[in-house]
Design an enzyme around this catalytic site. Structure first.
Site, PDB file in Angstrom:
ATOM      1  N   LYS A  69     -68.103  11.624 -20.474  1.00  0.00           N
ATOM      2  CA  LYS A  69     -67.710  12.915 -21.065  1.00  0.00           C
ATOM      3  C   LYS A  69     -66.514  12.797 -22.000  1.00  0.00           C
ATOM      4  O   LYS A  69     -66.083  13.796 -22.563  1.00  0.00           O
ATOM      5  CB  LYS A  69     -67.443  13.931 -19.957  1.00  0.00           C
TER       6      LYS A  69
ATOM      7  N   HIS B 210     -63.169  13.607  -2.429  1.00  0.00           N
ATOM      8  CA  HIS B 210     -64.476  13.972  -1.873  1.00  0.00           C
ATOM      9  C   HIS B 210     -64.312  14.756  -0.582  1.00  0.00           C
ATOM     10  O   HIS B 210     -63.387  14.526   0.192  1.00  0.00           O
ATOM     11  CB  HIS B 210     -65.391  12.758  -1.673  1.00  0.00           C
TER      12      HIS B 210
HETATM   13  C1  LIG Z   1     -53.648   9.681  -0.717  1.00  0.00           C
HETATM   14  C2  LIG Z   1     -54.187  10.720   0.254  1.00  0.00           C
HETATM   15  C3  LIG Z   1     -53.303  11.938   0.139  1.00  0.00           C
HETATM   16  C4  LIG Z   1     -55.648  11.074  -0.117  1.00  0.00           C
HETATM   17  O1  LIG Z   1     -56.042  12.194   0.682  1.00  0.00           O
HETATM   18  P1  LIG Z   1     -57.544  12.493   1.096  1.00  0.00           P
HETATM   19  O2  LIG Z   1     -57.658  13.942   1.359  1.00  0.00           O
HETATM   20  O3  LIG Z   1     -57.969  11.523   2.129  1.00  0.00           O
HETATM   21  O4  LIG Z   1     -58.314  12.114  -0.230  1.00  0.00           O
HETATM   22  P2  LIG Z   1     -59.654  12.730  -0.870  1.00  0.00           P
HETATM   23  O5  LIG Z   1     -60.725  12.808   0.163  1.00  0.00           O
HETATM   24  O6  LIG Z   1     -59.348  13.955  -1.634  1.00  0.00           O
HETATM   25  O7  LIG Z   1     -59.992  11.600  -1.902  1.00  0.00           O
HETATM   26  C5  LIG Z   1     -60.311  10.327  -1.463  1.00  0.00           C
HETATM   27  C6  LIG Z   1     -59.941   9.409  -2.575  1.00  0.00           C
HETATM   28  O8  LIG Z   1     -58.541   9.445  -2.813  1.00  0.00           O
HETATM   29  C7  LIG Z   1     -58.193   8.231  -3.464  1.00  0.00           C
HETATM   30  N1  LIG Z   1     -56.914   7.758  -2.962  1.00  0.00           N
HETATM   31  C8  LIG Z   1     -56.664   7.102  -1.814  1.00  0.00           C
HETATM   32  N2  LIG Z   1     -55.358   6.812  -1.728  1.00  0.00           N
HETATM   33  C9  LIG Z   1     -54.769   7.283  -2.859  1.00  0.00           C
HETATM   34  C10 LIG Z   1     -53.442   7.273  -3.353  1.00  0.00           C
HETATM   35  N3  LIG Z   1     -52.432   6.733  -2.674  1.00  0.00           N
HETATM   36  N4  LIG Z   1     -53.199   7.867  -4.539  1.00  0.00           N
HETATM   37  C11 LIG Z   1     -54.204   8.417  -5.250  1.00  0.00           C
HETATM   38  N5  LIG Z   1     -55.489   8.453  -4.825  1.00  0.00           N
HETATM   39  C12 LIG Z   1     -55.754   7.908  -3.639  1.00  0.00           C
HETATM   40  C13 LIG Z   1     -59.297   7.220  -3.185  1.00  0.00           C
HETATM   41  O9  LIG Z   1     -59.959   6.921  -4.384  1.00  0.00           O
HETATM   42  C14 LIG Z   1     -60.216   7.970  -2.229  1.00  0.00           C
HETATM   43  O10 LIG Z   1     -61.583   7.720  -2.422  1.00  0.00           O
HETATM   44  P3  LIG Z   1     -62.220   6.284  -2.030  1.00  0.00           P
HETATM   45  O11 LIG Z   1     -61.738   5.950  -0.657  1.00  0.00           O
HETATM   46  O12 LIG Z   1     -63.681   6.525  -2.106  1.00  0.00           O
HETATM   47  O13 LIG Z   1     -61.700   5.345  -3.066  1.00  0.00           O
HETATM   48  C15 LIG Z   1     -54.232  10.159   1.689  1.00  0.00           C
HETATM   49  O14 LIG Z   1     -54.988   8.984   1.668  1.00  0.00           O
HETATM   50  C16 LIG Z   1     -52.872   9.874   2.295  1.00  0.00           C
HETATM   51  O15 LIG Z   1     -52.245  10.777   2.818  1.00  0.00           O
HETATM   52  N6  LIG Z   1     -52.481   8.606   2.278  1.00  0.00           N
HETATM   53  C17 LIG Z   1     -51.310   8.129   2.978  1.00  0.00           C
HETATM   54  C18 LIG Z   1     -49.993   8.551   2.416  1.00  0.00           C
HETATM   55  C19 LIG Z   1     -49.896   8.502   0.952  1.00  0.00           C
HETATM   56  O16 LIG Z   1     -50.022   7.462   0.306  1.00  0.00           O
HETATM   57  N7  LIG Z   1     -49.639   9.686   0.384  1.00  0.00           N
HETATM   58  C20 LIG Z   1     -49.472   9.861  -1.011  1.00  0.00           C
HETATM   59  C21 LIG Z   1     -48.124  10.398  -1.358  1.00  0.00           C
HETATM   60  S1  LIG Z   1     -47.819  12.011  -0.654  1.00  0.00           S
END
Ligand SMILES: CC(C)(COP(=O)(O)OP(=O)(O)OC[C@H]1O[C@@H](n2cnc3c(N)ncnc32)[C@H](O)[C@@H]1OP(=O)(O)O)[C@@H](O)C(=O)NCCC(=O)NCCS
Length: 124
Positions: A58, A107
């Site tokens: 896109k 997701h």
């Molecule tokens: C990062 C985080 C907030 C993602 O939350 P979530 O609700 O599980 O994520 P979603 O379901 O919306 O999305 C999943 C995708 O997020 C992405 N993701 C994972 N960790 C990530 C990160 N640190 N930053 C950005 N994206 C991230 C991945 O691509 C994942 O998909 P995949 O496993 O198929 O690759 C969660 O993994 C988390 O709390 N991690 C530990 C602490 C942390 O690093 N927090 C971030 C700073 S507050």
């Protein structure tokens, strides 16, 4: 700056894979398959990577014409943060146009969404 987004029904991707097993190899690189298939439920991760590849399309025909699914590879860094690794024609076009593409994935149980942002002149 250009933005692309794509929302995918996870069940639709699961059915496509079950119906046509070759879909897996055609769309996802070996590293993507390895990352997703070791999860208890691989389909949300597969669907969101499919969404990311579609989101790149896109960005516009000028950029995406002729680009294959394997040219756009989704990887994760050591913190789990996704990033895009470009290959082939996609890599060539990003070099020519000095484009960097960033991605964010999410997701839920049923749906997967990916957003990509292409920035010109910011070269990694
Ligand atoms: C990062 C985080 C907030 C993602 O939350 P979530 O609700 O599980 O994520 P979603 O379901 O919306 O999305 C999943 C995708 O997020 C992405 N993701 C994972 N960790 C990530 C990160 N640190 N930053 C950005 N994206 C991230 C991945 O691509 C994942 O998909 P995949 O496993 O198929 O690759 C969660 O993994 C988390 O709390 N991690 C530990 C602490 C942390 O690093 N927090 C971030 C700073 S507050």
């Amino acid at each position: 700056m250009l933005i692309g987004v794509d929302l995918v029904d996870i069940n639709r991707i699961q059915k496509a894979i079950e119906r046509t097993p070759r879909f897996l190899e055609r769309v996802f690189t070996p590293a993507e398959r390895e990352y997703c298939l070791c999860k208890t439920n691989p389909y949300p991760s597969l669907a969101v990577r499919f969404a990311a590849k579609e989101a790149v399309r896109k960005l516009g025909k000028e950029y995406s014409k002729g680009i294959r699914f394997h040219d756009i590879e989704i990887k994760n860094d050591e913190e789990g943060r996704p990033y895009i690794l470009l290959h082939g024609l996609a890599w060539q076009r990003s070099q020519e146009n000095r484009i960097t593409i960033d991605v964010s994935l999410s997701h839920s149980r049923n749906q997967a969404i990916a957003t990509v942002i292409a920035t010109r002149g910011v070269f990694k």
